[in-house]
Design a protein around this motif. Structure first.
Motif, PDB file in Angstrom:
ATOM      1  N   ALA A 170      10.880  -0.272 -16.377  1.00  0.00           N
ATOM      2  CA  ALA A 170      11.375   1.046 -16.759  1.00  0.00           C
ATOM      3  C   ALA A 170      11.830   1.808 -15.519  1.00  0.00           C
ATOM      4  O   ALA A 170      11.411   1.503 -14.402  1.00  0.00           O
ATOM      5  N   PRO A 171      12.686   2.802 -15.681  1.00  0.00           N
ATOM      6  CA  PRO A 171      13.057   3.641 -14.540  1.00  0.00           C
ATOM      7  C   PRO A 171      11.817   4.228 -13.864  1.00  0.00           C
ATOM      8  O   PRO A 171      10.919   4.740 -14.528  1.00  0.00           O
ATOM      9  N   GLY A 172      11.765   4.102 -12.544  1.00  0.00           N
ATOM     10  CA  GLY A 172      10.617   4.605 -11.801  1.00  0.00           C
ATOM     11  C   GLY A 172       9.499   3.600 -11.612  1.00  0.00           C
ATOM     12  O   GLY A 172       8.482   3.920 -10.983  1.00  0.00           O
ATOM     13  N   SER A 173       9.644   2.381 -12.119  1.00  0.00           N
ATOM     14  CA  SER A 173       8.628   1.354 -11.896  1.00  0.00           C
ATOM     15  C   SER A 173       8.505   1.072 -10.397  1.00  0.00           C
ATOM     16  O   SER A 173       9.495   1.068  -9.668  1.00  0.00           O
ATOM     17  N   ILE A 174       7.264   0.833  -9.947  1.00  0.00           N
ATOM     18  CA  ILE A 174       7.040   0.586  -8.523  1.00  0.00           C
ATOM     19  C   ILE A 174       6.201  -0.663  -8.312  1.00  0.00           C
ATOM     20  O   ILE A 174       5.474  -1.111  -9.201  1.00  0.00           O
ATOM     21  N   ILE A 175       6.312  -1.188  -7.095  1.00  0.00           N
ATOM     22  CA  ILE A 175       5.396  -2.219  -6.620  1.00  0.00           C
ATOM     23  C   ILE A 175       5.080  -1.894  -5.175  1.00  0.00           C
ATOM     24  O   ILE A 175       5.979  -1.591  -4.385  1.00  0.00           O
ATOM     25  N   ASP A 176       3.783  -1.860  -4.840  1.00  0.00           N
ATOM     26  CA  ASP A 176       3.323  -1.571  -3.486  1.00  0.00           C
ATOM     27  C   ASP A 176       2.768  -2.851  -2.870  1.00  0.00           C
ATOM     28  O   ASP A 176       1.880  -3.496  -3.449  1.00  0.00           O
ATOM     29  N   LEU A 177       3.254  -3.191  -1.682  1.00  0.00           N
ATOM     30  CA  LEU A 177       2.823  -4.403  -0.992  1.00  0.00           C
ATOM     31  C   LEU A 177       2.291  -4.040   0.384  1.00  0.00           C
ATOM     32  O   LEU A 177       2.952  -3.322   1.142  1.00  0.00           O
ATOM     33  N   GLN A 178       1.105  -4.545   0.708  1.00  0.00           N
ATOM     34  CA  GLN A 178       0.544  -4.319   2.044  1.00  0.00           C
ATOM     35  C   GLN A 178       0.707  -5.572   2.881  1.00  0.00           C
ATOM     36  O   GLN A 178       0.384  -6.682   2.443  1.00  0.00           O
ATOM     37  N   ALA A 179       1.218  -5.402   4.103  1.00  0.00           N
ATOM     38  CA  ALA A 179       1.412  -6.529   5.005  1.00  0.00           C
ATOM     39  C   ALA A 179       0.076  -6.974   5.583  1.00  0.00           C
ATOM     40  O   ALA A 179      -0.687  -6.158   6.108  1.00  0.00           O
ATOM     41  N   GLU A 180      -0.204  -8.270   5.491  1.00  0.00           N
ATOM     42  CA  GLU A 180      -1.424  -8.840   6.057  1.00  0.00           C
ATOM     43  C   GLU A 180      -1.151  -9.479   7.414  1.00  0.00           C
ATOM     44  O   GLU A 180      -2.063 -10.011   8.054  1.00  0.00           O
ATOM     45  N   MET A 181       0.094  -9.434   7.857  1.00  0.00           N
ATOM     46  CA  MET A 181       0.524  -9.868   9.184  1.00  0.00           C
ATOM     47  C   MET A 181       1.805  -9.113   9.493  1.00  0.00           C
ATOM     48  O   MET A 181       2.383  -8.475   8.596  1.00  0.00           O
ATOM     49  N   ASN A 182       2.249  -9.122  10.732  1.00  0.00           N
ATOM     50  CA  ASN A 182       3.554  -8.550  11.044  1.00  0.00           C
ATOM     51  C   ASN A 182       4.612  -9.366  10.312  1.00  0.00           C
ATOM     52  O   ASN A 182       4.694 -10.580  10.502  1.00  0.00           O
ATOM     53  N   ALA A 183       5.395  -8.717   9.471  1.00  0.00           N
ATOM     54  CA  ALA A 183       6.244  -9.457   8.533  1.00  0.00           C
ATOM     55  C   ALA A 183       7.684  -8.973   8.560  1.00  0.00           C
ATOM     56  O   ALA A 183       7.940  -7.761   8.530  1.00  0.00           O
ATOM     57  N   ILE A 184       8.609  -9.924   8.628  1.00  0.00           N
ATOM     58  CA  ILE A 184      10.019  -9.619   8.404  1.00  0.00           C
ATOM     59  C   ILE A 184      10.251  -9.663   6.901  1.00  0.00           C
ATOM     60  O   ILE A 184      10.061 -10.698   6.263  1.00  0.00           O
ATOM     61  N   VAL A 185      10.645  -8.546   6.333  1.00  0.00           N
ATOM     62  CA  VAL A 185      10.964  -8.498   4.905  1.00  0.00           C
ATOM     63  C   VAL A 185      12.474  -8.399   4.740  1.00  0.00           C
ATOM     64  O   VAL A 185      13.121  -7.569   5.381  1.00  0.00           O
ATOM     65  N   ALA A 186      13.031  -9.269   3.917  1.00  0.00           N
ATOM     66  CA  ALA A 186      14.462  -9.241   3.592  1.00  0.00           C
ATOM     67  C   ALA A 186      14.615  -9.016   2.097  1.00  0.00           C
ATOM     68  O   ALA A 186      13.932  -9.663   1.292  1.00  0.00           O
TER      69      ALA A 186
END
Length: 213
Positions: A170-186
């Motif tokens: 739905a509009p406004g849906s979220i996902i929160d992710l915590q990095a467990e190491m230094n991470a390159i996110v693409a």
């Protein structure tokens, strides 16, 4: 019984808060302990996602290790993204959608032409977005692996075939992710317009980052 206290995340305290336009690529190093939020602003927008160890990019997200470790094809709150070295790269702290795909892969010019017709070959695609996002880190096509598709609905039928169907985000849906190491996110904010993964209408997403507590 151990109680898990969900962190209170106020966008006013974020160190980064940007809207990523439809069809665009994005990348950033998320430091260990930082939290990345992806918000589906319009609803039903697929967000293709890859993660690499920023200190050694040969270690990267493994769809196979992730699904085997959790015993589930789909990701939701509490899921851990596992690397090809068997280590936890990121943890999903919060998810208001409830289902995220690990098996549908990323669209490409080649797959567009095979699935939807030769006239679609030159349409922009997620593989090209990933290559653009990863280039600053010296990573290229040989470094691409099976990706996560956040907010994308890919059910598996009884005969084992995959289907890409209307999303449940739905509009406004979220996902929160915590990095467990230094991470390159693409990220590729998916430009696909030939199947219902984006409701045939790619839309912007919001990306917010908080520092480690």
């Amino acid at each position: 019984m151990t109680l898990t206290i969900e962190p209170v995340l106020d966008p006013k305290t974020a160190i980064y808060d940007e809207v990523l336009p439809a069809r665009h690529p994005w990348s950033r190093v998320i430091q260990k302990g930082q939290i990345l939020r992806i918000e589906d602003l319009g609803g039903n927008q697929a967000v293709d996602f890859l993660v690499y160890n920023a200190d050694d990019p040969s270690e990267r997200y493994s769809a196979q290790d992730t699904t085997v470790t959790q015993g589930n094809l789909y990701l939701n709150t509490g899921s851990k993204l596992i690397s090809n070295d068997g280590r936890v790269m990121m943890t999903i702290l919060k998810d208001t959608c409830g289902r995220h795909d690990t098996s549908g892969g990323a669209c490409s010019c080649e797959s567009n032409s095979v699935r939807f017709g030769l006239d679609k070959k030159y349409q922009h695609a997620c593989v090209e977005n990933f290559l653009t996002a990863l280039a600053p880190y010296g990573l290229g096509k040989r470094d691409l692996v099976s990706n996560i598709n956040f907010f994308m609905n890919v059910p598996v039928s009884e005969d084992g075939t995959l289907e890409i169907v209307d999303g449940i985000s739905a509009p406004g849906s979220i996902i929160d992710l915590q990095a467990e190491m230094n991470a390159i996110v693409a990220i590729s904010n998916c430009p696909q317009i030939n199947n219902p993964c984006n409701a045939y209408n790619p839309t912007p997403i919001r990306l917010i980052i908080w520092d480690a507590a």
